[in-house]
Motif scaffolding. Structure first.
Motif, mmCIF file in Angstrom:
data_model
loop_
_atom_site.group_PDB
_atom_site.id
_atom_site.type_symbol
_atom_site.label_atom_id
_atom_site.label_comp_id
_atom_site.label_asym_id
_atom_site.label_seq_id
_atom_site.Cartn_x
_atom_site.Cartn_y
_atom_site.Cartn_z
ATOM 1 N N HIS A 225 0.823 -1.205 0.000
ATOM 2 C CA HIS A 225 0.000 0.000 0.000
ATOM 3 C C HIS A 225 0.862 1.262 0.000
ATOM 4 O O HIS A 225 0.480 2.272 -0.603
ATOM 5 N N ALA A 229 0.823 4.306 -2.606
ATOM 6 C CA ALA A 229 0.811 5.733 -2.287
ATOM 7 C C ALA A 229 1.847 6.475 -3.127
ATOM 8 O O ALA A 229 1.589 7.579 -3.631
ATOM 9 N N THR A 232 0.550 6.843 -6.578
ATOM 10 C CA THR A 232 -0.513 7.837 -6.591
ATOM 11 C C THR A 232 0.053 9.245 -6.558
ATOM 12 O O THR A 232 -0.451 10.148 -7.245
ATOM 13 N N ILE A 251 -1.497 15.764 -0.975
ATOM 14 C CA ILE A 251 -0.890 14.586 -0.359
ATOM 15 C C ILE A 251 -0.836 14.700 1.162
ATOM 16 O O ILE A 251 -0.949 13.693 1.865
ATOM 17 N N LEU A 256 -5.290 11.283 4.325
ATOM 18 C CA LEU A 256 -4.397 10.509 3.452
ATOM 19 C C LEU A 256 -3.045 10.282 4.115
ATOM 20 O O LEU A 256 -2.555 9.155 4.201
ATOM 21 N N ALA A 260 -0.864 6.424 5.037
ATOM 22 C CA ALA A 260 -0.048 6.007 3.888
ATOM 23 C C ALA A 260 0.553 4.622 4.076
ATOM 24 O O ALA A 260 0.841 3.932 3.094
ATOM 25 N N ASP A 266 -7.811 3.950 0.371
ATOM 26 C CA ASP A 266 -7.931 5.365 0.043
ATOM 27 C C ASP A 266 -6.872 5.854 -0.943
ATOM 28 O O ASP A 266 -7.183 6.590 -1.880
ATOM 29 N N TRP A 267 -5.627 5.454 -0.753
ATOM 30 C CA TRP A 267 -4.576 5.885 -1.677
ATOM 31 C C TRP A 267 -4.751 5.283 -3.071
ATOM 32 O O TRP A 267 -4.734 6.027 -4.061
ATOM 33 N N ARG A 409 -13.096 10.183 4.611
ATOM 34 C CA ARG A 409 -12.294 9.521 3.592
ATOM 35 C C ARG A 409 -13.051 9.347 2.287
ATOM 36 O O ARG A 409 -12.456 9.278 1.215
ATOM 37 N N SER A 416 -9.996 16.020 -4.074
ATOM 38 C CA SER A 416 -8.658 15.973 -4.663
ATOM 39 C C SER A 416 -8.704 16.209 -6.166
ATOM 40 O O SER A 416 -7.840 16.913 -6.716
#
Length: 596
Positions: A225, A229, A232, A251, A256, A260, A266-267, A409, A416
């Motif tokens: 993950h 991130a 992303t 970011i 977020l 991370a 979410d990322w 979230r 964004s």
């Protein structure tokens, strides 16, 4: 002579660094703890890139391939897991896609010109040259922004190296694939409402948890993950027209930045939102749009309204239908299992996702009771300066969703997308840049505070073992660890009172977040004999009743964390246990009943 001296100097540098790392004991301890997990995460990350490259017909862009390939690889693992979850089934899937990923990465960085596509995004946008250096203020802003992004990634690494301890991870993000591993197959889990969500990201953890177990696999999932991130951040940077300050403003959003290194969606979801919006804005080729739509549908339900709005604004139909078809896997599964393609919603005992918090904007910006769900100031500040149809549409959807008072979230990717279209406003307003710098700096202080408060450094320093860290982080963990030592190998336990089922080493059944009504409905039967027959049909051999006090007094969070039974469900369970419990074992936080 100069070249020879350079070689010698480099060799000496390598020796100096290797000596320091070897003699610094904490580095060796950390490497021994996370080395295998990190290696597996990197291998699967290459496989993720391979999955994205395959669906995008080997377009050369490793960041985009990673973002869209993550849920696609997970879905392949899920489909294989319907037959069997084991090393023999999961490992070949990862290795096959890793071969494709290795080839795609080679083509990205070493290969020649793109064939049949627009090429990588890196090639599409010219880079600045040293002939026209930006002014000093611009260089200082860029340096500050890079430091801010680096702080988020470093904080993410510190969180990633620790074993999973966040509520959502232990309740369903990691708990569901772990349950499938212990059962040997991706089975229906009707007591966990979140098990009907699109699980493309979560299913990618099947190889990691299956091969490395809950500790090593959970840490490997964290690192995977974290790499998501990083990918992303790259696609967000491009979407902001390479505006580093605007990228940092997005970011460092606390919701977020604080997560991370956690195994949440979410990322990756933000990356998928950005890929689709940017591809539509640039009128990209069909495979990228199809891949982004498929990836989003395989990741989270909230992608559906976003995709519909974006496609309407862009007036785009080409490339859509293959993505919808590929992304329908979990919708079809739900239709088969429940008759409802968007289960658990619009059905009995659906989890409550609206009115999650008080509808107060200040609370969403920051609330000490919901620290890891704070929107902060920089994201919203940038979003209100959005421009263009895509940015305004995303902002409008965000406002509509905000009125429903959901988890913060859910709002992050919508705001964004709006914020990515504020590059011109940021470039043209010194006051806005100053405000964003102040907001980003304040949010970084929150990141530092949260990282220190969660005592993540205790595992890095060797002060605490993983078990000691978990016992401090989760009040339920000592009881779970005790149950693991008492249960026989061939057991299956119904867990009542808590929804954190990840750390059980034997098969268990329990509810997820806000699943008290669902578990209560399962237990509410006319007679003790009927309940015992239901449990026997499901293979339940034990019942574990937890009584650990929740670490919060917020009513909504208590309902989220605890499996709160109705009075009738409590009575039904008590009567059944009174008649059919052959043995009772007790721990300060849990009572374990053996059924006869």
């Amino acid at each position: 002579m100069r070249r020879m001296w350079t070689v010698v100097a480099l060799l000496l540098t390598v020796i100096f660094v290797a000596t320091f790392l070897d003699r610094f004991v904490l580095i060796r301890l950390l490497a021994s703890r996370i080395g295998l997990s990190l290696t597996f995460a990197i291998v699967e990350a290459v496989a993720v890139v391979g999955a994205g490259a395959l669906v995008r017909r080997f377009r050369r862009d490793s960041a985009v391939n990673f973002v869209v390939g993550y849920p696609i690889l997970g879905t392949v693992c899920f489909l294989v897991g319907l037959l069997r979850v084991s090393a023999a089934t999961m490992l070949p899937v990862v290795l096959l896609f890793a071969v494709a990923g290795g080839y795609a990465i080679y083509r990205h960085y070493v290969g020649g010109a793109e064939v049949g596509g627009r090429g990588s995004e890196d090639a599409a946008i010219p880079r600045p040259t040293t002939e026209h250096q930006p002014p000093t203020s611009k260089r200082l802003l860029d340096a500050f922004s890079l430091i801010a992004i680096a702080v988020v990634l470093i904080s993410g690494f510190v969180a990633a190296q620790a074993p999973p301890a966040s509520l959502d991870e232990l309740a369903y993000h990691l708990a569901i694939p772990h349950t499938w591993v212990t059962e040997g197959r991706a089975i229906d889990l009707p007591l966990i409402s979140q098990s009907y969500f699109p699980l493309g990201i979560e299913s990618a953890d099947l190889p990691l948890v299956g091969l490395l177990g809950p500790f090593g696999g959970g840490t490997a999932s964290h690192f995977l993950h974290l790499l998501a991130a990083l990918a992303t951040i790259v696609v967000v940077y491009r979407a902001t027209d390479r505006n580093l300050l605007l990228t940092a403003a997005i970011i460092t959003t606390p919701a977020l930045a604080l997560t991370a290194g956690w195994s949440l969606v979410d990322w990756p979801l933000l990356g998928i939102f950005v890929v689709l919006a940017d591809a539509l804005r640039r009128d990209e080729d069909g495979p990228t749009i199809a891949a982004a739509i498929a990836a989003g549908l395989l990741t989270k339900y909230t992608f559906v309204p976003f995709a519909i709005v974006m496609l309407i604004v862009a007036r785009r139909v080409r490339g859509v239908w293959p993505g919808i078809a590929a992304g329908s896997v979990f919708f079809i599964r739900n239709l088969v299992l429940t008759g409802n393609p968007v289960a658990p919603f619009f059905s009995a005992n659906a989890p409550r996702v609206t009115e999650y918090r008080a509808l107060v904007l200040a609370s969403y910006i920051f609330d000490g009771r919901f620290i890891d769900e704070s929107l902060g100031a920089s994201l919203l500040s940038a979003a209100v300066f959005t421009a263009g149809g895509i940015g305004l549409a995303a902002l409008a959807v965000a406002v509509v969703l905000f009125v429903l008072a959901p988890s913060a979230r859910i709002l992050v990717p919508f705001f964004s997308i709006a914020a990515t279209r504020a590059a011109d406003a940021v470039a043209g307003s010194r006051l806005l840049r100053v405000a964003l710098v102040i907001a980003v700096a304040a949010q970084l202080m929150l990141v530092g505070y949260f990282t220190d408060r969660t005592q993540l450094f205790s595992t890095m320093s060797g002060k605490w073992s993983d078990d000691e860290y978990l016992a401090n982080a989760r009040s339920t963990y000592p009881g779970v660890a005790w149950v693991n030592t008492v249960l026989p190998a061939a057991s299956r336990t119904l867990v009542v009172g808590v929804n954190e089922t990840y750390w059980f080493s034997h098969p268990v059944r329990g509810g997820g977040n806000f699943d008290g009504p669902r578990v209560s409905s399962y237990l509410e039967v006319p007679t003790p004999e009927a309940l015992r027959a239901r449990l026997a049909h499901d293979g339940i051999t034990h019942v574990a009743v937890f009584a650990a006090a929740p670490p919060t007094a917020v009513a909504q969070k208590v309902a989220e964390r605890q499996t709160q039974l109705t009075k009738s469900a409590q009575r039904s369970l008590a009567q059944m246990l009174d008649r059919y419990a052959s043995n009772v074992s007790a721990h300060p936080s849990v009572t374990l009943f053996t059924l006869k």
